[in-house]
Write a protein that holds these residues in place. Structure first.
Motif, PDB file in Angstrom:
ATOM      1  N   HIS A 133      75.699  17.000  40.412  1.00  0.00           N
ATOM      2  CA  HIS A 133      76.435  15.792  40.032  1.00  0.00           C
ATOM      3  C   HIS A 133      77.159  15.251  41.257  1.00  0.00           C
ATOM      4  O   HIS A 133      77.071  15.833  42.346  1.00  0.00           O
ATOM      5  N   ASN A 134      77.909  14.164  41.088  1.00  0.00           N
ATOM      6  CA  ASN A 134      78.377  13.440  42.262  1.00  0.00           C
ATOM      7  C   ASN A 134      79.820  13.706  42.669  1.00  0.00           C
ATOM      8  O   ASN A 134      80.326  13.020  43.559  1.00  0.00           O
ATOM      9  N   MET A 209      78.944   6.985  35.351  1.00  0.00           N
ATOM     10  CA  MET A 209      77.823   6.094  35.643  1.00  0.00           C
ATOM     11  C   MET A 209      76.601   6.846  36.154  1.00  0.00           C
ATOM     12  O   MET A 209      75.497   6.297  36.148  1.00  0.00           O
ATOM     13  N   ALA A 210      76.778   8.075  36.635  1.00  0.00           N
ATOM     14  CA  ALA A 210      75.666   8.937  37.041  1.00  0.00           C
ATOM     15  C   ALA A 210      75.696  10.199  36.178  1.00  0.00           C
ATOM     16  O   ALA A 210      76.765  10.667  35.776  1.00  0.00           O
ATOM     17  N   LEU A 211      74.537  10.743  35.904  1.00  0.00           N
ATOM     18  CA  LEU A 211      74.420  11.898  35.028  1.00  0.00           C
ATOM     19  C   LEU A 211      74.764  13.185  35.773  1.00  0.00           C
ATOM     20  O   LEU A 211      74.710  13.252  37.001  1.00  0.00           O
ATOM     21  N   TRP A 212      75.112  14.227  35.045  1.00  0.00           N
ATOM     22  CA  TRP A 212      75.380  15.566  35.551  1.00  0.00           C
ATOM     23  C   TRP A 212      74.366  16.510  34.923  1.00  0.00           C
ATOM     24  O   TRP A 212      73.820  16.246  33.846  1.00  0.00           O
ATOM     25  N   ALA A 213      74.085  17.646  35.568  1.00  0.00           N
ATOM     26  CA  ALA A 213      73.040  18.532  35.062  1.00  0.00           C
ATOM     27  C   ALA A 213      73.152  19.919  35.663  1.00  0.00           C
ATOM     28  O   ALA A 213      73.812  20.136  36.678  1.00  0.00           O
ATOM     29  N   GLY A 214      72.471  20.851  35.032  1.00  0.00           N
ATOM     30  CA  GLY A 214      72.172  22.154  35.592  1.00  0.00           C
ATOM     31  C   GLY A 214      70.674  22.222  35.859  1.00  0.00           C
ATOM     32  O   GLY A 214      69.925  21.285  35.542  1.00  0.00           O
ATOM     33  N   PHE A 215      70.220  23.332  36.440  1.00  0.00           N
ATOM     34  CA  PHE A 215      68.810  23.468  36.794  1.00  0.00           C
ATOM     35  C   PHE A 215      68.309  24.868  36.443  1.00  0.00           C
ATOM     36  O   PHE A 215      69.038  25.849  36.589  1.00  0.00           O
ATOM     37  N   VAL A 216      67.065  24.936  36.032  1.00  0.00           N
ATOM     38  CA  VAL A 216      66.367  26.209  35.880  1.00  0.00           C
ATOM     39  C   VAL A 216      65.218  26.221  36.873  1.00  0.00           C
ATOM     40  O   VAL A 216      64.384  25.309  36.884  1.00  0.00           O
ATOM     41  N   ILE A 217      65.212  27.240  37.732  1.00  0.00           N
ATOM     42  CA  ILE A 217      64.162  27.416  38.735  1.00  0.00           C
ATOM     43  C   ILE A 217      63.196  28.464  38.197  1.00  0.00           C
ATOM     44  O   ILE A 217      63.582  29.626  37.972  1.00  0.00           O
ATOM     45  N   GLU A 218      61.960  28.076  37.974  1.00  0.00           N
ATOM     46  CA  GLU A 218      60.964  28.972  37.387  1.00  0.00           C
ATOM     47  C   GLU A 218      59.898  29.299  38.420  1.00  0.00           C
ATOM     48  O   GLU A 218      59.220  28.406  38.940  1.00  0.00           O
TER      49      GLU A 218
END
Length: 336
Positions: A133-134, A209-218
């Motif tokens: 996120h920003n 105004m910008a989205l936030w996220a997590g990540f899964v690395i597979e």
């Protein structure tokens, strides 16, 4: 539901969804960021602990190997939410910040109290950068410029953040996505963009105004979950990760920047909640981040690690399964 539209979105336009109202992003069934009046109440409360001007890591700066091939998984802490993940022959950086301050200003704002755990010149070839996120302690444009110049990685980020990065680093390779989308990368790796409970802003007039996220690395070596920055949110997103992905070899979870709870709880989980999150998402191992580098909130500098140890003991979980990572610390994560 999110608040009504307040201004045209300068970063993203698209159709409404269960987390975008046509102008602003929001947390489904969640809580929005606190009001400015609440921020003033917190800032004037006088509850902030005094951090030392310097808090050196017990680990020397790491000098990572060029690659970790196959199913090996090596994690190196840079500081705060910046970590180097090496697996399947790939080198991945999360929320890279090498700047002295997590701030829009060169001479003001949170200043790091320890050096990055890897000198920038000692980085191996970086293939992929994940930006959650920003906020300035996660999206550092100066570091992204250096990475572009020296490594030319692909930067993966949630919706709207490409407008910020693209304007400052116009030739950087960007891949921007909504929650539940995926990116196929080299060596059979897949990056999943997943929901977390947080918010975004670079200033006073661009909230959400910008989205936030997590990540899964597979990869063939197992799945790694990087939660970025998140509130516990009754464990909803952790349960979703378990339902969608089954289990994780490693979860990288924030454990700091959580006091005072009346203000921070919706957006920043505490160590006890991080332990519950580890259980709920079925992670065999976890690494604690987002603590001990930039003072953002009220708790003492060493409290997150102390409370994490106490929470693990209370749950009967070995401390070797969930480490509060310090700059320069390297961990060869066992197979799940």
């Amino acid at each position: 539901m999110a608040a009504g539209k307040k201004a045209a979105n300068r970063y993203y336009s698209g159709p409404p969804s269960d987390h975008f109202d046509g102008a602003l992003f929001f947390n489904p069934d969640g809580r929005p960021p606190a009001r400015f009046s609440d921020l003033l109440k917190w800032q004037l409360s006088g509850g902030r602990s005094k951090w030392p001007a310097a808090f050196p890591s017990p680990y020397r700066q790491a000098k990572p190997d060029k690659r970790i091939e196959g199913a090996g998984l090596r994690l190196t802490m840079v500081g705060h939410a910046s970590l180097l993940i090496q697996t399947a022959g790939l080198n991945i950086l999360t929320d890279p910040v090498w700047s002295e301050r997590a701030s829009p200003f060169a001479l003001a704002g949170p200043k790091r109290v320890n050096a990055p755990g890897v000198a920038f010149s000692d980085l191996p070839p970086i293939d992929l950068v994940l930006v959650s996120h920003n906020h300035y302690d996660h999206l550092d444009l100066a570091t992204l410029r250096r990475l572009k110049q020296n490594h030319d990685p692909l930067a993966v980020m949630p919706l709207g953040n490409d407008a910020i990065v693209g304007a400052a680093v116009p030739d950087m390779r960007l891949s921007t996505h909504d929650w539940s989308e995926r990116v196929e990368f080299g060596n059979g790796a897949v990056i999943h963009i997943e929901p977390v409970h947080h918010w975004s802003a670079r200033g006073a007039r661009d909230r959400r105004m910008a989205l936030w996220a997590g990540f899964v690395i597979e990869t063939a070596g197992g799945k790694v979950y990087f939660a970025g920055d998140t509130g516990f949110h009754d464990g909803i997103n952790y349960r979703l990760m378990a339902k969608k992905h089954g289990c994780f070899r490693l979860a990288i979870l924030p454990i700091g920047a959580y006091e005072p709870r009346w203000f921070m709880a919706p957006q920043h989980q505490n160590p006890e909640e991080a332990v519950q999150g580890m259980r709920l998402c079925n992670a065999a191992h976890a690494a604690g981040c987002h603590w001990g580098t930039f003072q953002l909130t009220d708790e003492p500098i060493e409290e997150p690690a102390q409370r994490l140890a106490e929470a693990l003991a209370a749950e009967g979980i070995s401390p070797e399964r969930f480490r509060a990572m310090r700059p320069g610390e390297t961990w060869d994560v066992p197979a799940a």
